[in-house]
Design an enzyme around this catalytic site. Structure first.
Site, PDB file in Angstrom:
ATOM      1  N   ALA A   1      32.618  40.712  27.201  1.00  0.00           N
ATOM      2  CA  ALA A   1      33.365  40.132  28.323  1.00  0.00           C
ATOM      3  C   ALA A   1      33.147  38.613  28.399  1.00  0.00           C
ATOM      4  O   ALA A   1      32.060  38.129  28.059  1.00  0.00           O
ATOM      5  CB  ALA A   1      32.940  40.795  29.626  1.00  0.00           C
ATOM      6  N   PRO A   2      34.182  37.857  28.770  1.00  0.00           N
ATOM      7  CA  PRO A   2      35.490  38.303  29.248  1.00  0.00           C
ATOM      8  C   PRO A   2      36.506  38.641  28.166  1.00  0.00           C
ATOM      9  O   PRO A   2      37.593  39.094  28.478  1.00  0.00           O
ATOM     10  CB  PRO A   2      35.971  37.103  30.065  1.00  0.00           C
ATOM     11  CG  PRO A   2      35.347  35.924  29.385  1.00  0.00           C
ATOM     12  CD  PRO A   2      33.989  36.391  28.932  1.00  0.00           C
ATOM     13  N   GLY A   3      36.192  38.391  26.900  1.00  0.00           N
ATOM     14  CA  GLY A   3      37.090  38.821  25.840  1.00  0.00           C
ATOM     15  C   GLY A   3      37.539  37.746  24.875  1.00  0.00           C
ATOM     16  O   GLY A   3      38.360  38.011  23.998  1.00  0.00           O
TER      17      GLY A   3
ATOM     18  N   ARG B   1      32.057  43.759  34.655  1.00  0.00           N
ATOM     19  CA  ARG B   1      32.760  42.829  33.766  1.00  0.00           C
ATOM     20  C   ARG B   1      33.699  43.537  32.800  1.00  0.00           C
ATOM     21  O   ARG B   1      34.448  42.879  32.068  1.00  0.00           O
ATOM     22  CB  ARG B   1      31.739  41.994  32.986  1.00  0.00           C
ATOM     23  CG  ARG B   1      31.042  40.950  33.848  1.00  0.00           C
ATOM     24  CD  ARG B   1      29.800  40.371  33.176  1.00  0.00           C
ATOM     25  NE  ARG B   1      30.054  39.767  31.891  1.00  0.00           N
ATOM     26  CZ  ARG B   1      30.458  38.502  31.693  1.00  0.00           C
ATOM     27  NH1 ARG B   1      30.687  37.728  32.733  1.00  0.00           N
ATOM     28  NH2 ARG B   1      30.635  38.033  30.483  1.00  0.00           N
TER      29      ARG B   1
ATOM     30  N   ASP C   1      24.818  50.182  27.062  1.00  0.00           N
ATOM     31  CA  ASP C   1      23.672  49.361  26.721  1.00  0.00           C
ATOM     32  C   ASP C   1      23.569  49.298  25.197  1.00  0.00           C
ATOM     33  O   ASP C   1      23.914  50.259  24.504  1.00  0.00           O
ATOM     34  CB  ASP C   1      22.399  49.990  27.304  1.00  0.00           C
ATOM     35  CG  ASP C   1      21.196  49.068  27.153  1.00  0.00           C
ATOM     36  OD1 ASP C   1      20.566  49.118  26.070  1.00  0.00           O
ATOM     37  OD2 ASP C   1      20.888  48.326  28.088  1.00  0.00           O
TER      38      ASP C   1
ATOM     39  N   CYS D   1      25.183  29.966  23.368  1.00  0.00           N
ATOM     40  CA  CYS D   1      25.613  28.649  23.861  1.00  0.00           C
ATOM     41  C   CYS D   1      24.382  27.901  24.354  1.00  0.00           C
ATOM     42  O   CYS D   1      24.367  27.330  25.441  1.00  0.00           O
ATOM     43  CB  CYS D   1      26.677  28.767  24.948  1.00  0.00           C
ATOM     44  SG  CYS D   1      26.232  29.793  26.353  1.00  0.00           S
TER      45      CYS D   1
END
Length: 458
Positions: free
Chosen positions: A113-115, A140, A162, A232
């Site tokens: 997510a978000p894709g 999400r 998970d 990131c």
């Protein structure tokens, strides 16, 4: 731009990171705004080149300014995805290794997510390949599902599990992408509020969580399969040190990815195993902070046997025959029923779907076509957005921009031609937005309520 005050010890903590230039880094964050970039959907977008091409991604483009994407019907039609340019480097990694993998490919985006990266992989994969997009956090999952629905591909499964659950499907995937949760320093320029969450302790916690996620999903990767790892973050603890841990713990082999010098990407190597990594610094690249690397699995974790459902009697051919007129090349698809709805997925993926159903919580599989009311299909939004829809068999109504926004808001659509009674595919510039049923004196809008535009702008 106003001065940016970085968290205490942040600059010091990354001062020895490969390619880090403190002065350039600080000046860039203070003086240069984050660029705006989009990645087009090659299966839908057919317009002019929208901007300057992102060097490492042929479908990525920088825009001169940031428009209001919420009020662009083409965004809702799935013609493009708004994505940070550095993240598109995953396309380049995939294209560099795809020739080394046997086809068809089974790919997993573990933290999806978000894709953004899921739609990126979706565009890169062939129709016979399978994409499984997983999101750990239940809340999400809807945004991930919506974005993949807009993208329109039928060779996609969405799960809500998970990472440890994936340890049950041993050796199933040829490619696993782990865009790991991290301390977020690469987003400081784009999302300054992320600075409030940063601390040395949080970096340490993120490294531990990243290693747990990787260890949990590792058995799902087949021998000679590829792991793409990204964050990131600028921290060596979350990046190069994790590569060393993967090489030490599992004997993974680093894969060097070719990069052009003028891209500004910093190529790094880990301390112990000299594993290759790729760092993106604002000021050196036109994008935000990113670390990415690719590794190959050198051992086997075993293999999950394919699951085949026991014979449940003859398929409902009568109902399936009512669905086929809506589908391009229906012989290529496996039709199945879930509660009252009919769904379809590429026949080549039927066995994979039935296998994954035994181990995982599946939220989306293929394309939801809709439900049958007698001999009539009540079509689902997923079918409207899907590339499998045979539009030659469907009534279509072209909307102006103003009408399209009203439709997407589920407001009254003014001056609409009601001559085509019944189900209509509502389109903008030829691109489907969803369904509506035209009646003699009103329009029943079937655009999903949870996806409608809520903003009052224009």
């Amino acid at each position: 731009m106003s001065d940016i005050v970085f968290p205490g010890k942040f600059i010091e903590s990354i001062s020895n990171a490969p390619g880090f230039d403190a002065q350039n880094f600080v000046e860039t964050h203070q003086n240069l705004p984050a660029p705006t970039s989009i990645r087009i959907n090659p299966s839908k977008y057919s317009g002019q080149q929208p901007g300057v091409e992102v060097p490492w991604c042929p479908e990525g483009f920088y825009l001169e300014s940031r428009p209001s994407f919420t009020f662009d019907p083409l965004f809702h039609a799935g013609c493009y995805y708004v994505q940070e340019a550095s993240s598109m480097f995953i396309t380049h990694i995939y294209n560099s290794i795809r020739g080394e993998m046997d086809e068809p490919i089974r790919a997993l985006d573990l933290c999806a997510a978000p894709g953004g990266k899921s739609t990126l992989l979706s565009s890169a994969l062939n129709q016979d390949d399978l994409l499984v997009a997983n999101e750990i956090i239940k809340t999400r999952v809807p945004i991930l599902t919506d974005n993949l629905t807009r993208w329109g591909r039928s060779n996609t499964i969405v799960t809500n599990n998970d990472p440890r659950d994936y340890g049950r499907v041993k050796g199933f995937f040829d490619l696993i992408l782990v865009d790991a949760p991290c301390s977020g320093s690469g987003m400081f320029r784009k999302e300054p509020e992320a600075m409030q969450e940063w601390s040395v302790d949080n970096v340490n916690l993120c490294q531990q969580r990243q290693e747990r996620i990787l260890a949990d999903v590792y058995p799902a990767l087949r021998e000679d399969g590829y792991l793409i790892y990204s964050t990131c973050s600028y921290s060596e603890q979350e990046n190069e040190q994790v590569l060393d841990w993967l090489c030490t713990e599992f004997g993974m082999e680093s894969v060097r990815i070719p990069v052009e010098q003028d891209w500004g990407v910093v190529e790094s190597q880990s301390t112990e195993h000299k594993a290759w990594g790729y760092r993106f610094y604002p000021g050196k690249v036109q994008g935000e902070g990113l670390f990415a690397a690719c590794l190959r699995k050198t051992e086997s974790s075993g293999e999950t046997k394919a699951f085949k459902k026991k014979d449940q009697g003859k398929p409902d051919y009568k109902s399936i025959d009512l669905l086929k007129p809506y589908i391009k090349e229906p012989a290529n698809y496996y039709f199945f029923k879930l509660n009252d709805d009919w769904l379809a997925i590429d026949k080549i993926h039927r066995e994979d779907l039935e296998t994954l159903q035994q181990y995982l919580y599946i939220k989306k599989s293929g394309v939801r076509l809709g439900s049958l009311a007698g001999k009539d299909l009540v079509p689902d939004h997923e079918l409207a957005m899907s590339l499998m829809l045979d539009r030659d068999q469907i009534q279509q109504t072209e909307l102006s921009r103003e009408q399209a926004i009203s439709y997407l808001r589920r407001d009254e659509i003014k001056d609409l031609d009601l001559s085509q009674k019944g189900w209509n595919l509502m389109c903008f510039e030829g691109h489907p937005l969803g369904w509506a049923k035209l009646l003699p004196n009103r329009v029943n809008n079937y655009y999903p309520k949870e996806m409608r535009i809520l903003s009052t702008g224009s």
